[in-house]
Design a protein around this motif. Structure first.
Motif, short mmCIF file in Angstrom:
data_model
loop_
_atom_site.label_atom_id
_atom_site.label_comp_id
_atom_site.label_asym_id
_atom_site.label_seq_id
_atom_site.Cartn_x
_atom_site.Cartn_y
_atom_site.Cartn_z
N TYR A 1 -9.74 -8.36 12.97
CA TYR A 1 -10.04 -8.90 11.53
C TYR A 1 -8.78 -9.23 11.02
O TYR A 1 -7.82 -8.77 11.24
N PHE A 2 -9.06 -10.18 9.92
CA PHE A 2 -7.72 -10.41 9.26
C PHE A 2 -7.35 -9.25 8.51
O PHE A 2 -6.29 -8.72 8.08
N PHE A 3 -8.17 -8.85 7.64
CA PHE A 3 -8.11 -7.55 6.79
C PHE A 3 -9.39 -7.22 6.38
O PHE A 3 -10.41 -7.74 6.39
N GLU A 4 -9.51 -5.82 6.31
CA GLU A 4 -10.77 -5.15 5.89
C GLU A 4 -10.93 -5.34 4.43
O GLU A 4 -12.07 -5.69 3.96
N TYR A 5 -10.15 -4.75 3.56
CA TYR A 5 -10.17 -4.63 2.11
C TYR A 5 -8.97 -4.73 1.52
O TYR A 5 -7.77 -4.13 2.12
N LEU A 6 -9.08 -5.09 0.41
CA LEU A 6 -7.93 -4.78 -0.61
C LEU A 6 -8.34 -3.70 -1.82
O LEU A 6 -9.46 -4.08 -2.11
N VAL A 7 -7.36 -2.94 -1.90
CA VAL A 7 -7.46 -1.81 -2.86
C VAL A 7 -6.53 -1.76 -3.88
O VAL A 7 -5.53 -2.23 -3.81
N VAL A 8 -6.72 -1.62 -5.25
CA VAL A 8 -5.88 -1.27 -6.26
C VAL A 8 -5.92 0.14 -6.51
O VAL A 8 -6.98 0.78 -6.72
N VAL A 9 -4.79 0.87 -6.48
CA VAL A 9 -4.74 2.22 -6.67
C VAL A 9 -3.69 2.38 -8.08
O VAL A 9 -2.68 2.00 -8.13
N SER A 10 -4.50 3.21 -8.93
CA SER A 10 -4.03 3.28 -10.33
C SER A 10 -3.45 4.59 -10.46
O SER A 10 -4.18 5.54 -9.94
N LEU A 11 -2.52 5.16 -11.54
CA LEU A 11 -2.12 6.25 -11.71
C LEU A 11 -3.14 6.67 -12.94
O LEU A 11 -2.75 6.06 -14.06
N LYS A 12 -4.05 7.55 -13.08
CA LYS A 12 -5.01 7.90 -14.27
C LYS A 12 -4.65 9.37 -14.51
O LYS A 12 -4.35 10.18 -13.62
N LYS A 13 -4.84 9.62 -15.99
CA LYS A 13 -4.48 11.07 -16.19
C LYS A 13 -5.69 11.91 -15.76
O LYS A 13 -6.70 11.65 -15.50
N ASN A 14 -5.33 13.18 -15.44
CA ASN A 14 -6.33 14.19 -14.85
C ASN A 14 -6.97 14.53 -16.24
O ASN A 14 -6.83 14.47 -17.37
N LYS A 15 -8.34 15.34 -15.95
CA LYS A 15 -8.98 15.66 -16.94
C LYS A 15 -8.49 16.46 -18.19
O LYS A 15 -8.67 16.26 -19.36
N TRP B 1 4.13 11.72 -12.48
CA TRP B 1 4.55 10.44 -13.08
C TRP B 1 4.46 10.32 -14.68
O TRP B 1 3.75 11.07 -15.33
N ALA B 2 5.23 9.46 -14.98
CA ALA B 2 5.41 9.20 -16.44
C ALA B 2 5.39 7.95 -16.73
O ALA B 2 6.05 7.08 -15.84
N PRO B 3 4.96 7.15 -17.80
CA PRO B 3 4.82 5.84 -17.94
C PRO B 3 6.25 5.27 -18.16
O PRO B 3 7.37 5.94 -18.34
N LEU B 4 6.35 4.06 -17.73
CA LEU B 4 7.67 3.38 -17.37
C LEU B 4 7.65 2.00 -18.14
O LEU B 4 6.81 1.35 -18.25
#
Length: 521
Positions: free
Chosen positions: A99-113, A158-161
Protein backbone atom coordinates in the motif's frame (compact mmCIF):
# COMPACT_ATOMS: atom_id res chain seq x y z
CA UNK A 1 31.10 -36.42 11.76
CA UNK A 2 29.11 -33.46 10.52
CA UNK A 3 30.25 -29.98 11.47
CA UNK A 4 26.78 -28.52 11.01
CA UNK A 5 26.07 -25.62 13.30
CA UNK A 6 23.97 -26.46 16.33
CA UNK A 7 20.79 -24.41 16.40
CA UNK A 8 20.04 -22.39 19.51
CA UNK A 9 16.34 -22.51 20.22
CA UNK A 10 14.65 -19.50 21.72
CA UNK A 11 13.26 -20.18 25.14
CA UNK A 12 9.62 -19.68 25.89
CA UNK A 13 10.42 -16.66 28.04
CA UNK A 14 12.28 -14.90 25.22
CA UNK A 15 9.57 -15.66 22.69
CA UNK A 16 6.84 -14.34 24.99
CA UNK A 17 8.86 -11.24 25.75
CA UNK A 18 9.60 -10.58 22.11
CA UNK A 19 5.97 -11.06 21.10
CA UNK A 20 4.83 -8.59 23.73
CA UNK A 21 7.43 -5.88 23.32
CA UNK A 22 9.16 -6.15 20.00
CA UNK A 23 9.07 -3.30 17.52
CA UNK A 24 11.18 -4.74 14.72
CA UNK A 25 13.29 -2.45 12.56
CA UNK A 26 12.83 -2.43 8.87
CA UNK A 27 15.03 -4.93 7.15
CA UNK A 28 17.63 -3.04 5.20
CA UNK A 29 16.76 -4.16 1.71
CA UNK A 30 13.81 -4.54 -0.56
CA UNK A 31 14.94 -7.49 -2.64
CA UNK A 32 16.70 -10.14 -0.67
CA UNK A 33 20.34 -11.12 -0.96
CA UNK A 34 19.47 -14.71 -0.08
CA UNK A 35 17.21 -16.25 -2.72
CA UNK A 36 13.81 -16.90 -1.28
CA UNK A 37 14.28 -14.62 1.71
CA UNK A 38 11.21 -12.63 2.56
CA UNK A 39 11.07 -9.02 1.42
CA UNK A 40 11.74 -6.19 3.82
CA UNK A 41 8.12 -5.15 4.06
CA UNK A 42 5.83 -8.15 3.93
CA UNK A 43 2.80 -7.63 1.73
CA UNK A 44 -0.39 -7.35 3.70
CA UNK A 45 -3.02 -9.38 1.93
CA UNK A 46 -5.97 -8.21 3.98
CA UNK A 47 -6.70 -4.82 5.39
CA UNK A 48 -8.26 -6.33 8.51
CA UNK A 49 -6.06 -9.14 9.70
CA UNK A 50 -7.11 -11.26 12.67
CA UNK A 51 -4.80 -10.84 15.61
CA UNK A 52 -3.40 -7.52 14.47
CA UNK A 53 -1.13 -5.90 17.04
CA UNK A 54 -1.75 -8.54 19.71
CA UNK A 55 1.78 -7.99 20.90
CA UNK A 56 0.86 -4.50 21.92
CA UNK A 57 -2.79 -4.99 22.78
CA UNK A 58 -1.98 -7.78 25.21
CA UNK A 59 -0.51 -5.08 27.40
CA UNK A 60 -3.12 -2.41 26.79
CA UNK A 61 -5.61 -3.38 29.54
CA UNK A 62 -2.91 -2.75 32.14
CA UNK A 63 -2.18 0.66 30.63
CA UNK A 64 -5.78 1.87 30.71
CA UNK A 65 -7.15 -0.35 33.47
CA UNK A 66 -10.67 0.38 34.46
CA UNK A 67 -11.48 2.28 31.30
CA UNK A 68 -13.53 1.21 28.34
CA UNK A 69 -12.24 3.71 25.87
CA UNK A 70 -13.44 3.33 22.36
CA UNK A 71 -12.45 5.38 19.36
CA UNK A 72 -15.46 7.48 18.53
CA UNK A 73 -16.11 9.43 15.41
CA UNK A 74 -15.37 12.90 16.72
CA UNK A 75 -17.43 15.92 15.97
CA UNK A 76 -15.02 18.28 14.21
CA UNK A 77 -14.69 21.70 15.76
CA UNK A 78 -16.46 24.50 13.94
CA UNK A 79 -13.32 26.42 13.06
CA UNK A 80 -11.76 23.33 11.52
CA UNK A 81 -14.56 23.01 8.94
CA UNK A 82 -13.53 19.44 8.14
CA UNK A 83 -15.21 18.07 5.03
CA UNK A 84 -17.09 14.81 4.92
CA UNK A 85 -14.82 12.66 2.79
CA UNK A 86 -16.42 9.90 0.82
CA UNK A 87 -15.14 6.47 1.61
CA UNK A 88 -12.59 5.52 -0.97
CA UNK A 89 -12.04 1.91 -1.88
CA UNK A 90 -11.48 -0.31 1.12
CA UNK A 91 -8.44 -1.69 -0.67
CA UNK A 92 -5.94 1.11 -1.39
CA UNK A 93 -3.96 0.81 -4.57
CA UNK A 94 -0.76 -1.12 -4.13
CA UNK A 95 2.39 -1.86 -6.06
CA UNK A 96 4.01 -5.28 -5.69
CA UNK A 97 1.66 -6.09 -2.83
CA UNK A 98 2.31 -2.83 -0.97
CA UNK A 99 0.00 0.00 0.00
CA UNK A 100 1.09 3.63 -0.35
CA UNK A 101 -0.48 4.24 3.05
CA UNK A 102 -3.34 2.84 5.09
CA UNK A 103 -4.63 5.95 6.77
CA UNK A 104 -3.93 9.34 8.24
CA UNK A 105 -5.02 10.11 11.78
CA UNK A 106 -4.98 13.31 13.79
CA UNK A 107 -4.13 12.81 17.47
CA UNK A 108 -5.14 15.70 19.71
CA UNK A 109 -4.61 16.31 23.41
CA UNK A 110 -7.96 16.50 25.14
CA UNK A 111 -8.72 17.11 28.80
CA UNK A 112 -9.74 14.04 30.74
CA UNK A 113 -13.10 13.78 32.51
CA UNK A 114 -12.05 15.59 35.66
CA UNK A 115 -10.21 18.25 33.67
CA UNK A 116 -6.96 17.76 35.57
CA UNK A 117 -4.76 16.78 32.63
CA UNK A 118 -4.61 16.17 28.89
CA UNK A 119 -4.51 12.79 27.18
CA UNK A 120 -4.07 11.86 23.49
CA UNK A 121 -7.18 10.97 21.51
CA UNK A 122 -7.85 10.26 17.85
CA UNK A 123 -9.89 13.20 16.58
CA UNK A 124 -9.86 12.43 12.89
CA UNK A 125 -9.19 9.42 10.70
CA UNK A 126 -8.93 9.27 6.92
CA UNK A 127 -10.32 7.24 5.34
CA UNK A 128 -13.06 5.96 7.63
CA UNK A 129 -13.63 2.22 7.58
CA UNK A 130 -17.30 1.64 8.19
CA UNK A 131 -17.68 -1.81 6.66
CA UNK A 132 -15.71 -4.15 8.88
CA UNK A 133 -16.25 -7.43 10.69
CA UNK A 134 -16.34 -7.36 14.49
CA UNK A 135 -12.78 -8.67 14.87
CA UNK A 136 -11.57 -6.05 12.38
CA UNK A 137 -13.17 -3.24 14.42
CA UNK A 138 -11.60 -4.57 17.62
CA UNK A 139 -8.18 -4.80 15.99
CA UNK A 140 -8.49 -1.29 14.58
CA UNK A 141 -9.43 0.13 17.98
CA UNK A 142 -6.32 -1.46 19.49
CA UNK A 143 -4.22 -0.12 16.64
CA UNK A 144 -5.53 3.40 17.11
CA UNK A 145 -4.87 3.28 20.85
CA UNK A 146 -1.30 2.21 20.14
CA UNK A 147 -0.90 5.04 17.64
CA UNK A 148 -2.10 7.67 20.10
CA UNK A 149 0.34 6.36 22.72
CA UNK A 150 3.34 6.49 20.36
CA UNK A 151 2.39 9.93 19.03
CA UNK A 152 2.58 11.29 22.59
CA UNK A 153 4.89 8.83 24.40
CA UNK A 154 6.10 11.22 27.11
CA UNK A 155 3.37 10.53 29.64
CA UNK A 156 3.70 14.08 30.99
CA UNK A 157 1.05 16.57 32.02
CA UNK A 158 0.80 18.69 28.91
CA UNK A 159 -0.11 22.34 29.19
CA UNK A 160 -1.34 24.77 26.51
CA UNK A 161 1.50 26.43 24.59
CA UNK A 162 1.90 29.54 22.49
CA UNK A 163 5.03 28.28 20.68
CA UNK A 164 6.03 24.76 19.71
CA UNK A 165 8.68 23.70 17.22
CA UNK A 166 7.24 20.98 14.99
CA UNK A 167 9.08 17.66 14.97
CA UNK A 168 8.92 14.56 12.81
CA UNK A 169 9.66 11.03 13.98
CA UNK A 170 8.69 7.45 13.26
CA UNK A 171 7.80 4.24 15.05
CA UNK A 172 7.00 0.68 14.07
CA UNK A 173 4.09 -1.53 15.07
CA UNK A 174 4.94 -5.23 14.78
CA UNK A 175 1.99 -7.56 14.43
CA UNK A 176 1.59 -11.10 15.68
CA UNK A 177 2.40 -12.54 12.25
CA UNK A 178 5.67 -10.59 12.08
CA UNK A 179 4.47 -8.06 9.51
CA UNK A 180 5.13 -4.41 10.24
CA UNK A 181 3.34 -1.14 9.90
CA UNK A 182 5.27 2.10 10.08
CA UNK A 183 4.00 5.16 11.85
CA UNK A 184 5.23 8.52 10.55
CA UNK A 185 4.37 11.31 12.94
CA UNK A 186 4.61 15.10 12.86
CA UNK A 187 3.73 17.05 15.97
CA UNK A 188 2.90 20.73 15.72
CA UNK A 189 0.81 23.48 17.24
CA UNK A 190 -2.68 23.61 15.67
CA UNK A 191 -3.88 26.76 14.01
CA UNK A 192 -5.50 29.20 16.39
CA UNK A 193 -4.95 32.04 18.83
CA UNK A 194 -3.69 31.93 22.37
CA UNK A 195 -2.21 28.98 24.24
CA UNK A 196 -3.21 25.51 23.04
CA UNK A 197 -1.79 21.98 23.28
CA UNK A 198 0.09 20.47 20.33
CA UNK A 199 -1.42 17.85 18.06
CA UNK A 200 0.02 15.09 15.93
CA UNK A 201 -0.56 13.99 12.36
CA UNK A 202 0.28 10.33 11.86
CA UNK A 203 0.43 8.31 8.65
CA UNK A 204 0.33 4.53 8.93
CA UNK A 205 1.94 2.64 6.07
CA UNK A 206 3.49 -0.74 5.37
CA UNK A 207 6.21 1.10 3.46
CA UNK A 208 9.50 2.23 4.97
CA UNK A 209 10.62 5.53 3.46
CA UNK A 210 11.14 8.23 6.08
CA UNK A 211 12.37 10.93 3.70
CA UNK A 212 9.43 10.59 1.36
CA UNK A 213 6.85 10.73 4.15
CA UNK A 214 8.64 13.70 5.71
CA UNK A 215 8.05 15.59 2.46
CA UNK A 216 4.40 14.55 2.55
CA UNK A 217 4.16 16.08 6.03
CA UNK A 218 5.67 19.30 4.67
CA UNK A 219 2.78 19.47 2.23
CA UNK A 220 0.26 18.57 4.96
CA UNK A 221 1.61 21.29 7.25
CA UNK A 222 1.55 23.88 4.44
CA UNK A 223 -2.13 23.15 3.78
CA UNK A 224 -2.94 23.10 7.46
CA UNK A 225 -1.72 26.69 7.77
CA UNK A 226 -4.42 27.69 5.28
CA UNK A 227 -7.29 25.39 6.20
CA UNK A 228 -7.75 21.90 7.61
CA UNK A 229 -10.18 21.30 4.75
CA UNK A 230 -7.29 21.30 2.25
CA UNK A 231 -5.46 18.35 3.83
CA UNK A 232 -7.86 15.58 3.06
CA UNK A 233 -8.29 16.06 -0.72
CA UNK A 234 -4.49 16.01 -0.92
CA UNK A 235 -4.30 12.79 1.13
CA UNK A 236 -7.01 11.19 -0.99
CA UNK A 237 -5.02 11.95 -4.15
CA UNK A 238 -1.96 10.50 -2.46
CA UNK A 239 -3.81 7.39 -1.38
CA UNK A 240 -4.92 6.72 -4.93
CA UNK A 241 -1.40 7.15 -6.33
CA UNK A 242 0.94 4.29 -7.14
CA UNK A 243 3.97 4.00 -4.90
CA UNK A 244 7.01 4.77 -7.08
CA UNK A 245 9.75 2.25 -7.79
CA UNK A 246 13.27 3.05 -6.49
CA UNK A 247 14.59 6.15 -8.21
CA UNK A 248 11.18 7.01 -9.69
CA UNK A 249 8.86 9.94 -9.02
CA UNK A 250 5.10 10.14 -8.54
CA UNK A 251 3.24 13.40 -9.24
CA UNK A 252 0.32 14.53 -7.08
CA UNK A 253 -1.92 17.34 -8.28
CA UNK A 254 -3.40 19.42 -5.50
CA UNK A 255 -5.43 22.64 -5.55
CA UNK A 256 -4.58 25.48 -3.16
CA UNK A 257 -6.66 28.67 -3.06
CA UNK A 258 -4.88 31.73 -4.48
CA UNK A 259 -2.10 29.47 -5.79
CA UNK A 260 -4.06 27.28 -8.15
CA UNK A 261 -3.22 23.67 -8.90
CA UNK A 262 0.17 22.58 -7.64
CA UNK A 263 2.08 19.51 -8.74
CA UNK A 264 3.96 17.82 -5.91
CA UNK A 265 6.83 15.55 -6.93
CA UNK A 266 7.56 12.69 -4.54
CA UNK A 267 10.75 10.83 -5.43
CA UNK A 268 11.78 7.52 -3.93
CA UNK A 269 15.56 7.10 -3.31
CA UNK A 270 17.42 4.95 -5.80
CA UNK A 271 19.00 2.84 -3.05
CA UNK A 272 15.76 1.47 -1.66
CA UNK A 273 17.46 -0.47 1.13
CA UNK A 274 18.59 2.85 2.64
CA UNK A 275 15.43 4.85 2.10
CA UNK A 276 14.42 4.81 5.77
CA UNK A 277 17.89 5.88 6.93
CA UNK A 278 19.69 9.17 7.46
CA UNK A 279 23.23 8.50 8.69
CA UNK A 280 23.88 12.26 8.94
CA UNK A 281 21.85 12.40 12.17
CA UNK A 282 23.88 9.55 13.65
CA UNK A 283 27.19 11.29 12.93
CA UNK A 284 25.84 14.63 14.12
CA UNK A 285 25.31 13.04 17.54
CA UNK A 286 28.40 10.80 17.78
CA UNK A 287 32.02 10.87 16.70
CA UNK A 288 33.28 8.29 14.22
CA UNK A 289 34.98 6.33 17.02
CA UNK A 290 31.81 6.38 19.12
CA UNK A 291 29.73 5.11 16.19
CA UNK A 292 32.19 2.25 15.87
CA UNK A 293 31.75 1.30 19.54
CA UNK A 294 27.97 1.37 19.22
CA UNK A 295 28.21 -0.80 16.11
CA UNK A 296 30.45 -3.25 17.96
CA UNK A 297 27.93 -3.61 20.78
CA UNK A 298 25.04 -3.99 18.32
CA UNK A 299 26.79 -6.60 16.21
CA UNK A 300 27.17 -8.80 19.30
CA UNK A 301 23.49 -8.24 20.12
CA UNK A 302 23.90 -6.46 23.42
CA UNK A 303 21.45 -4.25 25.28
CA UNK A 304 21.74 -0.64 24.09
CA UNK A 305 19.76 2.39 25.22
CA UNK A 306 19.95 5.73 23.40
CA UNK A 307 19.10 8.93 25.28
CA UNK A 308 17.91 12.17 23.65
CA UNK A 309 15.43 14.96 24.16
CA UNK A 310 14.10 15.03 20.59
CA UNK A 311 11.88 12.21 19.36
CA UNK A 312 13.14 12.66 15.80
CA UNK A 313 16.74 12.17 16.90
CA UNK A 314 15.90 8.93 18.70
CA UNK A 315 13.96 7.40 15.81
CA UNK A 316 16.54 8.35 13.16
CA UNK A 317 19.55 7.19 15.18
CA UNK A 318 18.03 3.82 16.09
CA UNK A 319 17.10 3.06 12.50
CA UNK A 320 20.57 4.13 11.39
CA UNK A 321 22.25 1.79 13.89
CA UNK A 322 20.04 -1.09 12.72
CA UNK A 323 20.98 -0.27 9.11
CA UNK A 324 24.70 -0.56 9.92
CA UNK A 325 24.12 -4.29 10.43
CA UNK A 326 23.15 -4.92 6.80
CA UNK A 327 22.99 -7.61 5.36
CA UNK A 328 22.01 -8.90 8.79
CA UNK A 329 18.83 -7.90 10.60
CA UNK A 330 18.38 -7.07 14.27
CA UNK A 331 16.28 -9.92 15.67
CA UNK A 332 15.44 -8.65 19.13
CA UNK A 333 13.41 -5.94 20.84
CA UNK A 334 13.53 -2.64 18.94
CA UNK A 335 11.57 0.37 20.20
CA UNK A 336 12.74 3.65 18.70
CA UNK A 337 10.79 5.72 21.23
CA UNK A 338 9.82 4.00 24.47
CA UNK A 339 6.60 5.47 25.94
CA UNK A 340 7.00 6.25 29.63
CA UNK A 341 4.31 3.72 30.46
CA UNK A 342 6.55 0.99 28.97
CA UNK A 343 9.81 2.11 30.60
CA UNK A 344 10.15 -1.13 32.54
CA UNK A 345 11.26 -2.73 29.27
CA UNK A 346 14.79 -1.51 30.14
CA UNK A 347 14.95 -4.23 32.81
CA UNK A 348 14.55 -7.01 30.26
CA UNK A 349 17.51 -9.43 30.27
CA UNK A 350 17.36 -10.00 26.51
CA UNK A 351 19.07 -7.87 23.82
CA UNK A 352 17.37 -4.67 22.77
CA UNK A 353 17.77 -1.33 20.99
CA UNK A 354 15.74 1.30 22.83
CA UNK A 355 15.24 5.05 22.47
CA UNK A 356 14.45 6.83 25.74
CA UNK A 357 13.79 10.51 26.34
CA UNK A 358 16.36 12.24 28.52
CA UNK A 359 13.96 13.15 31.29
CA UNK A 360 13.65 9.41 32.01
CA UNK A 361 17.42 8.99 32.30
CA UNK A 362 17.34 8.18 36.03
CA UNK A 363 15.16 5.16 35.30
CA UNK A 364 17.70 3.54 33.00
CA UNK A 365 21.15 4.33 34.45
CA UNK A 366 20.72 2.00 37.42
CA UNK A 367 21.07 -0.92 35.01
CA UNK A 368 24.34 -2.67 34.27
CA UNK A 369 25.64 -5.04 31.60
CA UNK A 370 24.50 -2.70 28.84
CA UNK A 371 25.50 0.39 26.85
CA UNK A 372 23.72 3.70 27.50
CA UNK A 373 24.45 6.32 24.82
CA UNK A 374 23.70 10.01 25.30
CA UNK A 375 22.89 11.71 21.99
CA UNK A 376 22.38 15.19 23.48
CA UNK A 377 24.28 18.13 22.04
CA UNK A 378 25.57 19.52 25.35
CA UNK A 379 26.43 16.21 27.01
CA UNK A 380 29.36 15.84 29.39
CA UNK A 381 30.10 12.33 28.16
CA UNK A 382 28.61 10.06 25.52
CA UNK A 383 28.67 6.65 27.19
CA UNK A 384 26.86 6.86 30.52
CA UNK A 385 26.99 3.11 31.18
CA UNK A 386 29.34 0.68 29.46
CA UNK A 387 30.51 -2.89 29.71
CA UNK A 388 34.04 -1.66 29.08
CA UNK A 389 35.21 -3.66 26.08
CA UNK A 390 33.32 -1.85 23.31
CA UNK A 391 36.50 -0.37 21.79
CA UNK A 392 38.21 -3.77 21.53
CA UNK A 393 35.45 -5.94 20.06
CA UNK A 394 36.27 -5.29 16.40
CA UNK A 395 39.63 -6.33 14.87
CA UNK A 396 42.01 -3.31 15.06
CA UNK A 397 42.95 -3.40 11.39
CA UNK A 398 39.33 -3.49 10.27
CA UNK A 399 38.43 -0.72 12.72
CA UNK A 400 41.06 1.48 11.06
CA UNK A 401 39.67 0.62 7.60
CA UNK A 402 36.12 1.57 8.63
CA UNK A 403 37.28 4.86 10.18
CA UNK A 404 39.20 5.74 7.03
CA UNK A 405 36.22 4.87 4.81
CA UNK A 406 33.56 6.75 6.78
CA UNK A 407 35.89 9.75 7.00
CA UNK A 408 35.37 10.21 3.25
CA UNK A 409 31.82 11.45 3.91
CA UNK A 410 33.25 14.79 5.09
CA UNK A 411 34.16 15.60 1.50
CA UNK A 412 30.48 15.99 0.53
CA UNK A 413 29.71 18.89 2.89
CA UNK A 414 29.20 21.34 0.02
CA UNK A 415 26.40 19.36 -1.63
CA UNK A 416 22.74 20.34 -1.30
CA UNK A 417 20.99 18.63 1.62
CA UNK A 418 19.21 15.85 -0.31
CA UNK A 419 22.31 14.92 -2.31
CA UNK A 420 24.42 15.13 0.84
CA UNK A 421 22.22 12.65 2.69
CA UNK A 422 22.28 10.24 -0.25
CA UNK A 423 26.07 10.45 -0.60
CA UNK A 424 26.70 10.10 3.14
CA UNK A 425 24.37 7.10 3.21
CA UNK A 426 26.30 5.51 0.35
CA UNK A 427 29.74 6.11 1.88
CA UNK A 428 28.78 4.91 5.37
CA UNK A 429 26.79 1.87 4.26
CA UNK A 430 29.56 0.67 1.96
CA UNK A 431 32.13 1.02 4.76
CA UNK A 432 30.24 -1.27 7.11
CA UNK A 433 29.16 -3.59 4.31
CA UNK A 434 32.84 -4.05 3.42
CA UNK A 435 33.50 -5.02 7.04
CA UNK A 436 31.09 -7.94 6.73
CA UNK A 437 32.52 -8.87 3.34
CA UNK A 438 35.99 -9.07 4.95
CA UNK A 439 34.88 -11.02 8.01
CA UNK A 440 32.14 -13.44 6.86
CA UNK A 441 31.94 -12.98 3.08
CA UNK A 442 33.32 -16.51 2.54
CA UNK A 443 30.31 -18.15 4.25
CA UNK A 444 28.84 -19.62 1.04
CA UNK A 445 31.85 -21.90 0.54
CA UNK A 446 31.02 -23.61 3.83
CA UNK A 447 27.35 -24.33 3.25
CA UNK A 448 27.30 -27.90 1.97
CA UNK A 449 24.18 -28.92 0.09
CA UNK A 450 22.67 -32.33 -0.48
CA UNK A 451 20.18 -33.51 -3.07
CA UNK A 452 17.70 -34.71 -0.45
CA UNK A 453 17.38 -31.72 1.84
CA UNK A 454 18.72 -28.37 3.02
CA UNK A 455 22.38 -27.53 3.27
CA UNK A 456 24.54 -27.64 6.38
CA UNK A 457 26.82 -24.87 7.54
CA UNK A 458 30.28 -26.10 8.55
CA UNK A 459 30.87 -23.63 11.30
CA UNK A 460 34.26 -24.81 12.53
CA UNK A 461 35.80 -24.98 9.06
CA UNK A 462 34.30 -21.55 8.31
CA UNK A 463 36.04 -19.64 11.10
CA UNK A 464 39.21 -21.76 10.94
CA UNK A 465 39.62 -20.56 7.34
CA UNK A 466 40.19 -17.00 8.60
CA UNK A 467 43.91 -16.22 8.69
CA UNK A 468 43.90 -13.22 11.02
CA UNK A 469 43.71 -14.21 14.70
CA UNK A 470 41.92 -11.04 15.75
CA UNK A 471 39.36 -11.41 12.97
CA UNK A 472 38.87 -15.08 13.79
CA UNK A 473 38.34 -14.19 17.46
CA UNK A 474 35.63 -11.69 16.50
CA UNK A 475 33.91 -14.06 14.05
CA UNK A 476 33.74 -16.84 16.66
CA UNK A 477 31.62 -14.48 18.77
CA UNK A 478 29.58 -13.09 15.90
CA UNK A 479 28.45 -16.50 14.62
CA UNK A 480 26.75 -17.10 17.98
CA UNK A 481 24.31 -14.24 17.38
CA UNK A 482 20.74 -14.74 16.25
CA UNK A 483 21.18 -12.38 13.31
CA UNK A 484 23.95 -14.53 11.85
CA UNK A 485 22.11 -17.73 12.75
CA UNK A 486 18.99 -16.62 10.85
CA UNK A 487 21.07 -15.50 7.88
CA UNK A 488 22.72 -18.92 7.68
CA UNK A 489 19.46 -20.81 8.19
CA UNK A 490 17.98 -19.03 5.21
CA UNK A 491 21.09 -19.77 3.14
CA UNK A 492 20.88 -23.46 4.10
CA UNK A 493 17.29 -23.65 2.89
CA UNK A 494 18.26 -22.54 -0.60
CA UNK A 495 19.81 -24.82 -3.15
CA UNK A 496 22.75 -23.14 -4.95
CA UNK A 497 20.85 -22.28 -8.12
CA UNK A 498 23.19 -19.82 -9.73
CA UNK A 499 24.89 -16.80 -8.20
CA UNK A 500 22.91 -15.12 -5.39
CA UNK A 501 21.79 -11.62 -6.27
CA UNK A 502 21.98 -8.50 -4.13
CA UNK A 503 24.50 -5.86 -3.20
CA UNK A 504 26.14 -7.96 -0.46
CA UNK A 505 26.95 -10.78 -2.83
CA UNK A 506 28.07 -8.37 -5.54
CA UNK A 507 30.51 -6.83 -3.06
CA UNK A 508 31.72 -10.31 -2.08
CA UNK A 509 32.36 -11.18 -5.73
CA UNK A 510 34.20 -7.89 -6.30
CA UNK A 511 36.37 -8.41 -3.21
CA UNK A 512 37.21 -12.02 -4.11
CA UNK A 513 38.10 -11.02 -7.67
CA UNK A 514 40.34 -8.24 -6.37
CA UNK A 515 42.01 -10.61 -3.91
CA UNK A 516 42.72 -13.16 -6.63
CA UNK A 517 44.34 -10.50 -8.80
CA UNK A 518 46.55 -9.29 -5.96
CA UNK A 519 47.71 -12.86 -5.25
CA UNK A 520 48.73 -13.34 -8.88
CA UNK A 521 50.87 -10.22 -8.71
Amino acid sequence: MSEAVTRRRKGVGLMNFKHRWSEQPKENLTTSDVPGKRSATPPNEDDGRPGALKRFSALWPSFRKGRKDKVKDPEPEAEQNLPVVDNVSMQPRRVSGQYFFEYLVVVSLKKNKDGSSYEPQITYQFPKRDVMAKYQKEDEEKTLKAISLFCFPEGINWAPLTEYHSETFSFVLTEIDGSRRNGYCRRLLPKGKGARPPEAYCIISSLACFGLFSKIFDEVEKRRQISMALIYPFMQKLREASFPAPGQTVEIKSFIPESGTEIIHLTRPLDSWLEHVNFCTLFDCLTDEEVLQVFAAAVLERRIIFIAEELGTLSQVLHAVAALLYPFTWQHTFISIVPEILIDVVMAPTPYLLGVQKRLLDQVTDQNDLLVVDLSKNKEKTFLVTIGDEDSILPPKLQAEILDAIGQRKKVSNLEEVKKVEEVNRVVSEAFLHFFVRTVGHYASYVKYSKEGPGEFEKRRFYKAIESKTTRHFVKKFIQTQMFDLFIQEAEQQQPLGQPQGIFHRKIAEYQKKSEKSKKH
